[in-house]
Scaffold this motif. Structure first.
Motif, mmCIF file in Angstrom:
data_model
loop_
_atom_site.group_PDB
_atom_site.id
_atom_site.type_symbol
_atom_site.label_atom_id
_atom_site.label_comp_id
_atom_site.label_asym_id
_atom_site.label_seq_id
_atom_site.Cartn_x
_atom_site.Cartn_y
_atom_site.Cartn_z
ATOM 1 N N TYR A 1 7.690 6.315 -2.202
ATOM 2 C CA TYR A 1 7.706 5.269 -1.186
ATOM 3 C C TYR A 1 6.387 5.197 -0.415
ATOM 4 O O TYR A 1 5.713 6.213 -0.208
ATOM 5 C CB TYR A 1 8.846 5.514 -0.195
ATOM 6 C CG TYR A 1 10.214 5.181 -0.735
ATOM 7 C CD1 TYR A 1 10.622 3.855 -0.871
ATOM 8 C CD2 TYR A 1 11.086 6.192 -1.123
ATOM 9 C CE1 TYR A 1 11.881 3.541 -1.368
ATOM 10 C CE2 TYR A 1 12.346 5.892 -1.628
ATOM 11 C CZ TYR A 1 12.735 4.564 -1.745
ATOM 12 O OH TYR A 1 13.976 4.262 -2.253
ATOM 13 N N ILE A 2 6.042 4.004 0.020
ATOM 14 C CA ILE A 2 4.906 3.819 0.923
ATOM 15 C C ILE A 2 5.347 4.187 2.333
ATOM 16 O O ILE A 2 6.395 3.726 2.814
ATOM 17 C CB ILE A 2 4.405 2.358 0.891
ATOM 18 C CG1 ILE A 2 3.743 2.062 -0.465
ATOM 19 C CG2 ILE A 2 3.418 2.082 2.024
ATOM 20 C CD1 ILE A 2 3.360 0.610 -0.657
ATOM 21 N N THR A 3 4.569 5.024 3.002
ATOM 22 C CA THR A 3 4.848 5.420 4.376
ATOM 23 C C THR A 3 3.609 5.139 5.229
ATOM 24 O O THR A 3 2.587 4.652 4.718
ATOM 25 C CB THR A 3 5.196 6.915 4.478
ATOM 26 O OG1 THR A 3 4.000 7.697 4.245
ATOM 27 C CG2 THR A 3 6.258 7.309 3.462
ATOM 28 N N SER A 4 3.670 5.479 6.487
ATOM 29 C CA SER A 4 2.524 5.279 7.382
ATOM 30 C C SER A 4 1.338 6.144 6.985
ATOM 31 O O SER A 4 0.213 5.898 7.424
ATOM 32 C CB SER A 4 2.923 5.582 8.829
ATOM 33 O OG SER A 4 3.341 6.932 8.965
ATOM 34 N N ASN A 5 1.559 7.157 6.146
ATOM 35 C CA ASN A 5 0.488 8.067 5.725
ATOM 36 C C ASN A 5 -0.003 7.801 4.305
ATOM 37 O O ASN A 5 -0.790 8.583 3.769
ATOM 38 C CB ASN A 5 0.965 9.521 5.823
ATOM 39 C CG ASN A 5 1.268 9.932 7.238
ATOM 40 O OD1 ASN A 5 0.554 9.569 8.173
ATOM 41 N ND2 ASN A 5 2.352 10.681 7.431
ATOM 42 N N THR A 6 0.450 6.712 3.683
ATOM 43 C CA THR A 6 0.069 6.415 2.303
ATOM 44 C C THR A 6 -1.246 5.648 2.258
ATOM 45 O O THR A 6 -1.313 4.497 2.691
ATOM 46 C CB THR A 6 1.148 5.576 1.602
ATOM 47 O OG1 THR A 6 2.412 6.255 1.667
ATOM 48 C CG2 THR A 6 0.764 5.323 0.150
#
Length: 398
Positions: free
Chosen positions: A106-111
């Motif tokens: 998943y794409i997160t705020s840290n990706t």
């Protein structure tokens, strides 16, 4: 007697040394600039307290932005990261979709996502910090730094504002095998060598008109390396990323990182493979996140980012040979309306990656959208600008 003579001679010699040493010139005290002439100028975060926002303001804007988000990316279709902030305070952010469809990461705020041509804003910022520190002359000829550069009238400023007249490297390396074999991955130095040895002519006469060209920023990256004596990746780490605590931002190390980072996809989710142009940096190849780009923009808002006279030149339009609203400064796009209102931004596209970076300077608003699945919806985030100020967008501005 001989002993006495030797003693007297020794005493006279010592006395002579002591007297003459008193009259020796004191060592020159070096200025701060001289002491640090080999150090790199570093960005500084904006640390002063920002104007507080009322809970009512935050709630209203959050609803308005959410309504735009649901309309622009229906059915959770973004596949990326999106952020809107005012005065440094995040009003809205959202991350959805897959960084990698194969393993369902998943794409997160840290990706970190490839920010494509938004990389130019960062490259320009590094160059401008070096100009501010008197390590680079804005109107120096490029040949001052790159001796084999074949176009004698092109300046650093012309690279920044796309008025060099050079051809795009994607075109002159793609059409003729005698110029470049596309089985080999092209580098920045390869581009310079080809232009110097293969008689690659200019697209138009230097300084006569604006022509957006990735080659300009590939050359700027080489200038940064020449001046700092570091790789472009390490130079940006020292000048921008580490000082601003941009922990998820980096220049791609193609040989070590390419298979580890988020790939890009067509709109139908088909993965896009590696390209022979994927190694070029300066014009692209920065990976980042919306949160890190907010830190970056806050650093650019810091009072000591650049000297005022230089900062003014960044947001000056240089492509005025034809009447129009669209213009380009030093590493930033702009729209200038007759009312005097200006809109500053940069968009990006590379393979399936799309990006939009907007700074509403008058209102202290930052808008960032990044996606690794191709969609033109990324660029529609400019429609949020009227929520914060008098931005009269018309169809021709889209």
């Amino acid at each position: 007697m001989n002993f006495i003579k030797r003693t007297n001679i020794l005493q006279i010699a010592v006395l002579f040394w002591a007297l003459t040493s008193c009259f020796k010139e004191k060592p020159k005290e070096l200025t701060d600039a001289e002491l640090h002439k080999d150090s790199l100028p570093a960005m500084k975060p904006l640390i002063h307290e920002n104007a507080k926002l009322s809970s009512e303001y935050i709630s209203t804007k959050k609803e308005e932005i959410d309504a735009f988000y649901r309309k622009n990316w229906p059915n959770n279709s973004m596949n990326g990261g999106f952020l809107v902030a005012k005065n440094g305070h995040v009003l809205y952010e959202k991350y959805e979709g897959y960084a990698n469809f194969r393993d369902k990461t998943y794409i997160t705020s840290n990706t970190p996502i490839h920010i494509a041509s938004v990389s130019k804003v960062i490259t320009a910022t590094a160059v401008l910090k070096l100009v501010n520190a008197k390590r680079i002359g804005l109107d120096d000829l490029v040949t001052v730094y790159l001796k084999e550069f074949p176009y004698p009238k092109v300046t650093v400023r012309m690279l920044l504002n796309h008025r060099s007249g050079m051809r795009s490297y994607a075109y002159f390396t793609d059409r003729d095998k005698s110029v470049w074999d596309r089985h080999n991955t092209l580098t920045n130095q390869d581009i310079l060598t080809i232009m110097a040895t293969k008689n690659i002519g200019l697209e138009q006469r230097t300084g006569t008109r604006f022509a957006y060209c990735n080659t300009n920023y590939a050359m700027l990256a080489l200038i940064v390396e020449k001046v700092t004596k570091l790789s472009f990746r390490e130079a940006l780490n020292k000048i921008i990323f580490k000082p601003l605590d941009m922990t998820n931002t980096f220049v791609l190390d193609f040989d070590n990182d390419k298979k580890k980072v988020a790939p890009s996809y067509k709109g139908n989710k088909v993965e896009i493979g590696i390209d022979y142009l994927d190694k070029i940096y300066g014009d692209k190849n920065v990976y980042s996140t919306p949160r890190d780009l907010l830190k970056f923009e806050r650093g650019r808002n810091s009072p000591d980012f650049l000297e005022p006279t230089l900062l003014k030149q960044v947001y000056t339009g240089y492509s005025n040979e034809h009447p129009g609203r669209k213009n380009y400064g030093l590493g930033i796009r702009m729209i200038n309306w007759e009312s005097g209102k200006s809109f500053y931004f940069h968009n990006g596209w590379w393979h399936g990656f799309t990006s939009s970076f907007i700074t509403l300077i008058d209102e202290d608003v930052t808008i960032v959208a990044l996606s690794n699945k191709f969609t033109k919806s990324t660029y529609a985030v400019r429609k949020l600008a009227p929520l914060f100020g008098e931005y009269p967008f018309k169809v021709e501005d889209e």
